[in-house]
Design a protein around this motif. Structure first.
Motif, PDB file in Angstrom:
ATOM      1  N   MET A 151       0.841  -1.202   0.000  1.00 40.29           N
ATOM      2  CA  MET A 151       0.000   0.000   0.000  1.00 40.29           C
ATOM      3  C   MET A 151       0.878   1.255   0.000  1.00 40.29           C
ATOM      4  SD  MET A 151      -3.071  -1.317   0.127  1.00 40.29           S
ATOM      5  CE  MET A 151      -4.061   0.125   0.440  1.00 40.29           C
ATOM      6  N   HIS A 152       0.261   2.408  -0.203  1.00 37.95           N
ATOM      7  CA  HIS A 152       0.961   3.667   0.014  1.00 37.95           C
ATOM      8  C   HIS A 152       1.270   3.779   1.503  1.00 37.95           C
ATOM      9  CE1 HIS A 152       1.337   7.910   1.091  1.00 37.95           C
ATOM     10  NE2 HIS A 152       1.903   8.048  -0.101  1.00 37.95           N
ATOM     11  N   SER A 153       0.242   3.492   2.334  1.00 37.71           N
ATOM     12  CA  SER A 153       0.401   3.572   3.786  1.00 37.71           C
ATOM     13  C   SER A 153      -0.729   2.810   4.467  1.00 37.71           C
ATOM     14  CB  SER A 153       0.372   5.035   4.240  1.00 37.71           C
ATOM     15  OG  SER A 153      -0.831   5.650   3.819  1.00 37.71           O
ATOM     16  N   LEU A 154      -0.526   2.521   5.733  1.00 34.45           N
ATOM     17  CA  LEU A 154      -1.595   1.910   6.528  1.00 34.45           C
ATOM     18  C   LEU A 154      -2.552   2.984   7.013  1.00 34.45           C
ATOM     19  CD1 LEU A 154      -2.995  -0.385   8.065  1.00 34.45           C
ATOM     20  CD2 LEU A 154      -1.368  -0.005   9.928  1.00 34.45           C
ATOM     21  N   PHE A 155      -2.021   4.125   7.482  1.00 40.31           N
ATOM     22  CA  PHE A 155      -2.876   5.152   8.075  1.00 40.31           C
ATOM     23  C   PHE A 155      -2.325   6.534   7.757  1.00 40.31           C
ATOM     24  CE2 PHE A 155      -4.246   8.027  11.419  1.00 40.31           C
ATOM     25  CZ  PHE A 155      -5.592   7.679  11.581  1.00 40.31           C
ATOM     26  N   GLN A 156      -3.232   7.437   7.368  1.00 38.63           N
ATOM     27  CA  GLN A 156      -2.911   8.858   7.212  1.00 38.63           C
ATOM     28  C   GLN A 156      -3.926   9.633   8.038  1.00 38.63           C
ATOM     29  OE1 GLN A 156      -2.823  10.060   3.110  1.00 38.63           O
ATOM     30  NE2 GLN A 156      -1.518   8.361   2.532  1.00 38.63           N
ATOM     31  N   GLY A 157      -3.445  10.294   9.082  1.00 34.69           N
ATOM     32  CA  GLY A 157      -4.326  11.072   9.936  1.00 34.69           C
ATOM     33  C   GLY A 157      -3.900  12.531   9.945  1.00 34.69           C
ATOM     34  N   TYR A 158      -4.872  13.411   9.968  1.00 33.78           N
ATOM     35  CA  TYR A 158      -4.618  14.858   9.963  1.00 33.78           C
ATOM     36  C   TYR A 158      -5.475  15.490  11.047  1.00 33.78           C
ATOM     37  CZ  TYR A 158      -3.303  13.377   5.283  1.00 33.78           C
ATOM     38  OH  TYR A 158      -2.769  12.688   4.223  1.00 33.78           O
ATOM     39  N   CYS A 173       5.392  -1.272   1.881  1.00 25.94           N
ATOM     40  CA  CYS A 173       4.587  -0.078   1.621  1.00 25.94           C
ATOM     41  C   CYS A 173       5.509   1.120   1.394  1.00 25.94           C
ATOM     42  CB  CYS A 173       3.652   0.212   2.789  1.00 25.94           C
ATOM     43  SG  CYS A 173       2.399  -1.047   3.059  1.00 25.94           S
ATOM     44  N   LYS A 174       5.013   2.115   0.688  1.00 22.89           N
ATOM     45  CA  LYS A 174       5.786   3.333   0.466  1.00 22.89           C
ATOM     46  C   LYS A 174       5.998   4.076   1.789  1.00 22.89           C
ATOM     47  CE  LYS A 174       5.842   7.569  -2.256  1.00 22.89           C
ATOM     48  NZ  LYS A 174       5.140   8.356  -3.272  1.00 22.89           N
ATOM     49  N   ASN A 175       4.958   4.136   2.601  1.00 29.83           N
ATOM     50  CA  ASN A 175       5.000   4.777   3.914  1.00 29.83           C
ATOM     51  C   ASN A 175       4.318   3.853   4.912  1.00 29.83           C
ATOM     52  OD1 ASN A 175       6.135   7.443   3.168  1.00 29.83           O
ATOM     53  ND2 ASN A 175       4.273   7.568   1.937  1.00 29.83           N
ATOM     54  N   GLY A 176       4.269   4.256   6.156  1.00 32.97           N
ATOM     55  CA  GLY A 176       3.665   3.417   7.190  1.00 32.97           C
ATOM     56  C   GLY A 176       2.461   4.058   7.822  1.00 32.97           C
ATOM     57  N   ILE A 177       2.695   4.721   8.963  1.00 31.90           N
ATOM     58  CA  ILE A 177       1.641   5.391   9.703  1.00 31.90           C
ATOM     59  C   ILE A 177       2.025   6.848   9.828  1.00 31.90           C
ATOM     60  CG2 ILE A 177       0.490   5.551  11.946  1.00 31.90           C
ATOM     61  CD1 ILE A 177       1.025   2.511  12.256  1.00 31.90           C
ATOM     62  N   SER A 178       1.154   7.722   9.332  1.00 33.15           N
ATOM     63  CA  SER A 178       1.389   9.165   9.405  1.00 33.15           C
ATOM     64  C   SER A 178       0.271   9.788  10.232  1.00 33.15           C
ATOM     65  CB  SER A 178       1.397   9.764   7.990  1.00 33.15           C
ATOM     66  OG  SER A 178       1.437  11.172   8.071  1.00 33.15           O
ATOM     67  N   VAL A 179       0.661  10.506  11.280  1.00 34.39           N
ATOM     68  CA  VAL A 179      -0.352  11.110  12.150  1.00 34.39           C
ATOM     69  C   VAL A 179      -0.417  12.621  11.997  1.00 34.39           C
ATOM     70  CG1 VAL A 179      -0.306   9.188  13.775  1.00 34.39           C
ATOM     71  CG2 VAL A 179       1.202  11.155  14.133  1.00 34.39           C
ATOM     72  N   GLY A 180       0.409  13.196  11.127  1.00 33.10           N
ATOM     73  CA  GLY A 180       0.358  14.642  10.867  1.00 33.10           C
ATOM     74  C   GLY A 180       0.320  15.455  12.129  1.00 33.10           C
TER      75      GLY A 180
END
Length: 186
Positions: A151-158, A173-180
């Motif tokens: 995937m691109h990522s598992l989680f993208q949160g803003y 994956c390209k990225n993992g978990i992003s919480v911004g």
């Protein structure tokens, strides 16, 4: 009352069958509701979080390639819960998102009390490293227990408040978990 008989049935809610997952979701109007997915599907659905309506959607380890949109109804203090569990999310569609609560429209945001449990997210073909698993903007009390591969990522949160991640795996994956700009992240 309610339910569909003698037709192709896709989901069941509290023992009644429905021709589509969206119809089963729409049947959840009060109290505690458990939806069981009966077949693999690519249906896109919207869940509008409503006061006094708790929903559990059990994918039964079926394959789902649609999008689940969560509409928090601009209520950041709601007590109702939404659980999405036991899904095998698979896509070959570039830039696809499976669980999406990313609306910038003030009337739709603030997904709240959402649990994503025992779900697997996988991208294939054109979707590898472009498709996203979960994307939430300004959500509250979000819990994730899931796996992602290709995937691109598992989680993208803003701008979320109260994010919990447990037993998550991210492979190739390209990225993992992003919480911004999220706060209270565990």
């Amino acid at each position: 009352e309610g339910g569909v008989y003698g037709a192709y049935l896709e989901a069941e809610v509290n023992g009644k069958t429905y021709a589509s997952l969206q119809a089963a979701i729409n049947a959840c109007v009060v109290g505690d509701n458990t939806i069981k997915l009966l077949v693999d599907t690519d249906e896109d659905v919207t869940i509008s979080q409503t006061e006094g309506v708790n929903i559990v959607i059990n994918g039964g380890n079926k394959t789902y390639s649609g999008t689940i949109i969560i509409d928090g109804n601009s209520r950041n203090d709601g007590a109702e819960t939404l659980t999405i569990k036991n899904f095998n999310f698979v896509t070959s569609e570039k830039d696809h998102y499976f669980i999406d609560a990313n609306s910038s429209d003030a009337a739709d945001r603030y997904a709240h009390n959402v649990r994503i449990e025992s779900c697997n997210f996988k991208a294939e073909g054109e979707a590898v490293n472009t498709a996203g698993s979960i994307r939430i903007r300004q959500g509250f009390n979000i819990s994730v227990h899931a796996n992602a591969s290709n995937m691109h990522s598992l989680f993208q949160g803003y701008g979320c408040t109260g994010l919990t991640f447990s037993a998550c795996s991210v492979f190739d994956c390209k990225n993992g978990i992003s919480v911004g700009t999220s706060t209270n992240v565990k």
